[in-house]
Design a protein around this motif. Sequence first.
Motif, PDB file in Angstrom:
ATOM      1  N   TYR A 178       0.842  -1.195   0.000  1.00  0.00           N
ATOM      2  CA  TYR A 178       0.000   0.000   0.000  1.00  0.00           C
ATOM      3  C   TYR A 178       0.875   1.242   0.000  1.00  0.00           C
ATOM      4  CZ  TYR A 178      -3.534  -3.345   1.388  1.00  0.00           C
ATOM      5  OH  TYR A 178      -4.364  -4.430   1.408  1.00  0.00           O
ATOM      6  N   TYR A 179       0.275   2.335  -0.450  1.00  0.00           N
ATOM      7  CA  TYR A 179       0.955   3.626  -0.541  1.00  0.00           C
ATOM      8  C   TYR A 179       0.029   4.682   0.064  1.00  0.00           C
ATOM      9  CZ  TYR A 179       2.483   7.929  -2.966  1.00  0.00           C
ATOM     10  OH  TYR A 179       2.886   9.192  -3.278  1.00  0.00           O
ATOM     11  N   LEU A 180       0.563   5.537   0.903  1.00  0.00           N
ATOM     12  CA  LEU A 180      -0.171   6.690   1.414  1.00  0.00           C
ATOM     13  C   LEU A 180       0.677   7.924   1.173  1.00  0.00           C
ATOM     14  CD1 LEU A 180      -1.347   4.248   3.229  1.00  0.00           C
ATOM     15  CD2 LEU A 180      -2.140   6.082   4.692  1.00  0.00           C
ATOM     16  N   GLY A 181       0.034   9.023   0.755  1.00  0.00           N
ATOM     17  CA  GLY A 181       0.769  10.245   0.503  1.00  0.00           C
ATOM     18  C   GLY A 181      -0.079  11.484   0.707  1.00  0.00           C
ATOM     19  N   ALA A 182       0.563  12.541   1.137  1.00  0.00           N
ATOM     20  CA  ALA A 182      -0.114  13.813   1.373  1.00  0.00           C
ATOM     21  C   ALA A 182       0.497  14.908   0.505  1.00  0.00           C
ATOM     22  CB  ALA A 182      -0.010  14.224   2.844  1.00  0.00           C
ATOM     23  N   CYS A 183      -0.349  15.847   0.119  1.00  0.00           N
ATOM     24  CA  CYS A 183       0.092  17.059  -0.569  1.00  0.00           C
ATOM     25  C   CYS A 183      -0.950  18.134  -0.282  1.00  0.00           C
ATOM     26  CB  CYS A 183       0.281  16.824  -2.071  1.00  0.00           C
ATOM     27  SG  CYS A 183      -1.248  16.602  -2.999  1.00  0.00           S
ATOM     28  N   ASN A 184      -0.858  19.241  -0.964  1.00  0.00           N
ATOM     29  CA  ASN A 184      -1.809  20.330  -0.721  1.00  0.00           C
ATOM     30  C   ASN A 184      -3.152  20.124  -1.403  1.00  0.00           C
ATOM     31  OD1 ASN A 184      -0.221  21.950   0.995  1.00  0.00           O
ATOM     32  ND2 ASN A 184       0.946  22.688  -0.751  1.00  0.00           N
ATOM     33  N   ASN A 204      -7.301   3.257 -11.335  1.00  0.00           N
ATOM     34  CA  ASN A 204      -8.227   2.316 -10.695  1.00  0.00           C
ATOM     35  C   ASN A 204      -7.671   1.729  -9.397  1.00  0.00           C
ATOM     36  OD1 ASN A 204      -6.281   0.789 -12.079  1.00  0.00           O
ATOM     37  ND2 ASN A 204      -7.694  -0.922 -12.342  1.00  0.00           N
ATOM     38  N   GLN A 205      -6.384   1.901  -9.140  1.00  0.00           N
ATOM     39  CA  GLN A 205      -5.769   1.412  -7.905  1.00  0.00           C
ATOM     40  C   GLN A 205      -5.560   2.519  -6.875  1.00  0.00           C
ATOM     41  OE1 GLN A 205      -4.649  -1.974  -7.195  1.00  0.00           O
ATOM     42  NE2 GLN A 205      -6.219  -2.161  -8.765  1.00  0.00           N
ATOM     43  N   THR A 206      -5.984   3.749  -7.204  1.00  0.00           N
ATOM     44  CA  THR A 206      -5.707   4.899  -6.346  1.00  0.00           C
ATOM     45  C   THR A 206      -6.992   5.615  -5.937  1.00  0.00           C
ATOM     46  OG1 THR A 206      -5.483   6.496  -8.152  1.00  0.00           O
ATOM     47  CG2 THR A 206      -3.516   5.244  -7.559  1.00  0.00           C
ATOM     48  N   SER A 207      -6.890   6.367  -4.854  1.00  0.00           N
ATOM     49  CA  SER A 207      -8.044   7.125  -4.379  1.00  0.00           C
ATOM     50  C   SER A 207      -7.588   8.395  -3.664  1.00  0.00           C
ATOM     51  CB  SER A 207      -8.870   6.276  -3.413  1.00  0.00           C
ATOM     52  OG  SER A 207      -9.964   7.004  -2.918  1.00  0.00           O
ATOM     53  N   GLU A 242     -13.551   2.466  -0.466  1.00  0.00           N
ATOM     54  CA  GLU A 242     -12.362   2.534  -1.323  1.00  0.00           C
ATOM     55  C   GLU A 242     -11.370   1.424  -0.956  1.00  0.00           C
ATOM     56  OE1 GLU A 242     -11.794   5.388  -4.023  1.00  0.00           O
ATOM     57  OE2 GLU A 242     -13.715   4.383  -3.735  1.00  0.00           O
ATOM     58  N   VAL A 243     -11.160   1.215   0.336  1.00  0.00           N
ATOM     59  CA  VAL A 243     -10.264   0.143   0.780  1.00  0.00           C
ATOM     60  C   VAL A 243     -10.850  -1.214   0.385  1.00  0.00           C
ATOM     61  CG1 VAL A 243      -9.164  -0.976   2.765  1.00  0.00           C
ATOM     62  CG2 VAL A 243      -9.301   1.521   2.666  1.00  0.00           C
ATOM     63  N   ALA A 244     -12.136  -1.404   0.634  1.00  0.00           N
ATOM     64  CA  ALA A 244     -12.794  -2.667   0.296  1.00  0.00           C
ATOM     65  C   ALA A 244     -12.771  -2.939  -1.202  1.00  0.00           C
ATOM     66  CB  ALA A 244     -14.238  -2.666   0.813  1.00  0.00           C
ATOM     67  N   MET A 265      -6.119   3.051   7.973  1.00  0.00           N
ATOM     68  CA  MET A 265      -5.354   2.024   8.677  1.00  0.00           C
ATOM     69  C   MET A 265      -6.265   1.024   9.373  1.00  0.00           C
ATOM     70  SD  MET A 265      -2.363   2.431   7.768  1.00  0.00           S
ATOM     71  CE  MET A 265      -1.811   1.031   8.763  1.00  0.00           C
ATOM     72  N   LYS A 266      -7.343   1.485   9.934  1.00  0.00           N
ATOM     73  CA  LYS A 266      -8.290   0.546  10.580  1.00  0.00           C
ATOM     74  C   LYS A 266      -8.783  -0.475   9.559  1.00  0.00           C
ATOM     75  CE  LYS A 266     -12.667   0.336  13.051  1.00  0.00           C
ATOM     76  NZ  LYS A 266     -13.839   1.081  13.522  1.00  0.00           N
ATOM     77  N   GLU A 267      -9.114  -0.008   8.371  1.00  0.00           N
ATOM     78  CA  GLU A 267      -9.607  -0.903   7.331  1.00  0.00           C
ATOM     79  C   GLU A 267      -8.511  -1.845   6.832  1.00  0.00           C
ATOM     80  OE1 GLU A 267     -12.895  -1.318   6.605  1.00  0.00           O
ATOM     81  OE2 GLU A 267     -12.945  -0.013   8.364  1.00  0.00           O
ATOM     82  N   LEU A 268      -7.294  -1.329   6.671  1.00  0.00           N
ATOM     83  CA  LEU A 268      -6.200  -2.194   6.229  1.00  0.00           C
ATOM     84  C   LEU A 268      -5.868  -3.243   7.279  1.00  0.00           C
ATOM     85  CD1 LEU A 268      -3.822   0.388   4.479  1.00  0.00           C
ATOM     86  CD2 LEU A 268      -5.461  -1.196   3.415  1.00  0.00           C
ATOM     87  N   VAL A 269      -5.868  -2.862   8.535  1.00  0.00           N
ATOM     88  CA  VAL A 269      -5.621  -3.823   9.618  1.00  0.00           C
ATOM     89  C   VAL A 269      -6.721  -4.875   9.610  1.00  0.00           C
ATOM     90  CG1 VAL A 269      -5.604  -4.100  12.127  1.00  0.00           C
ATOM     91  CG2 VAL A 269      -4.237  -2.302  11.074  1.00  0.00           C
ATOM     92  N   ASN A 270      -7.969  -4.457   9.445  1.00  0.00           N
ATOM     93  CA  ASN A 270      -9.080  -5.418   9.401  1.00  0.00           C
ATOM     94  C   ASN A 270      -8.926  -6.403   8.250  1.00  0.00           C
ATOM     95  OD1 ASN A 270     -10.290  -4.365  11.677  1.00  0.00           O
ATOM     96  ND2 ASN A 270     -11.747  -3.103  10.538  1.00  0.00           N
ATOM     97  N   LYS A 271      -8.431  -5.924   7.110  1.00  0.00           N
ATOM     98  CA  LYS A 271      -8.205  -6.816   5.965  1.00  0.00           C
ATOM     99  C   LYS A 271      -7.148  -7.871   6.291  1.00  0.00           C
ATOM    100  CE  LYS A 271      -8.318  -5.488   1.596  1.00  0.00           C
ATOM    101  NZ  LYS A 271      -8.160  -4.758   0.325  1.00  0.00           N
ATOM    102  N   GLU A 272      -6.192  -7.522   7.135  1.00  0.00           N
ATOM    103  CA  GLU A 272      -5.114  -8.439   7.477  1.00  0.00           C
ATOM    104  C   GLU A 272      -5.518  -9.450   8.553  1.00  0.00           C
ATOM    105  OE1 GLU A 272      -2.233  -8.657   5.703  1.00  0.00           O
ATOM    106  OE2 GLU A 272      -3.425  -7.272   4.517  1.00  0.00           O
ATOM    107  N   ASN A 273      -6.568  -9.153   9.282  1.00  0.00           N
ATOM    108  CA  ASN A 273      -7.030 -10.067  10.353  1.00  0.00           C
ATOM    109  C   ASN A 273      -7.878 -11.190   9.825  1.00  0.00           C
ATOM    110  OD1 ASN A 273      -5.700  -8.727  12.387  1.00  0.00           O
ATOM    111  ND2 ASN A 273      -7.411  -7.378  12.814  1.00  0.00           N
TER     112      ASN A 273
END
Length: 122
Positions: free
Chosen positions: A48-54, A71-74, A91-93, A114-122
């Motif tokens: 996964y990739y997370l990024g911030a900008c203005n 299609n892989q980004t949001s 979006e995560v789902a 992160m909550k959703e990604l952690v849930n996907k890993e459980n």
Amino acid sequence: MKKIVVGGQIDRKEVAKLVEQHAEGKFDVEVKGDLDAAMALKNGQADYYLGACNTGGGGALAMAIALVGRNQTSSVSMPGKIMTEDEIREEVAAGKKAFGFTAQHMETVVPIIMKELVNKEN
């Protein structure tokens, strides 16, 4: 262990710290420049990739969009607009791998992602 790369144009270290706080030990987190982070995602060296900008889309996601496809980004937030928690979860789902947002919204959107990604890993 799955890996998250943090790219984007601004506040990378702060975003990474927030990601680590919510990773529950399920993810390795690494800060990279935009191109290196997007390449890691494309080449399977990151999950996964997370990024911030203005703007939440341009500098945060431009390389990821170019290398893995829109299609892989949001863009989960932009100036004056932030997705609801349900929209971010959708979006995560839906299997999105790269998430962009404005730095001003990181405290709101990163914990949800992160909550959703952690849930996907459980």
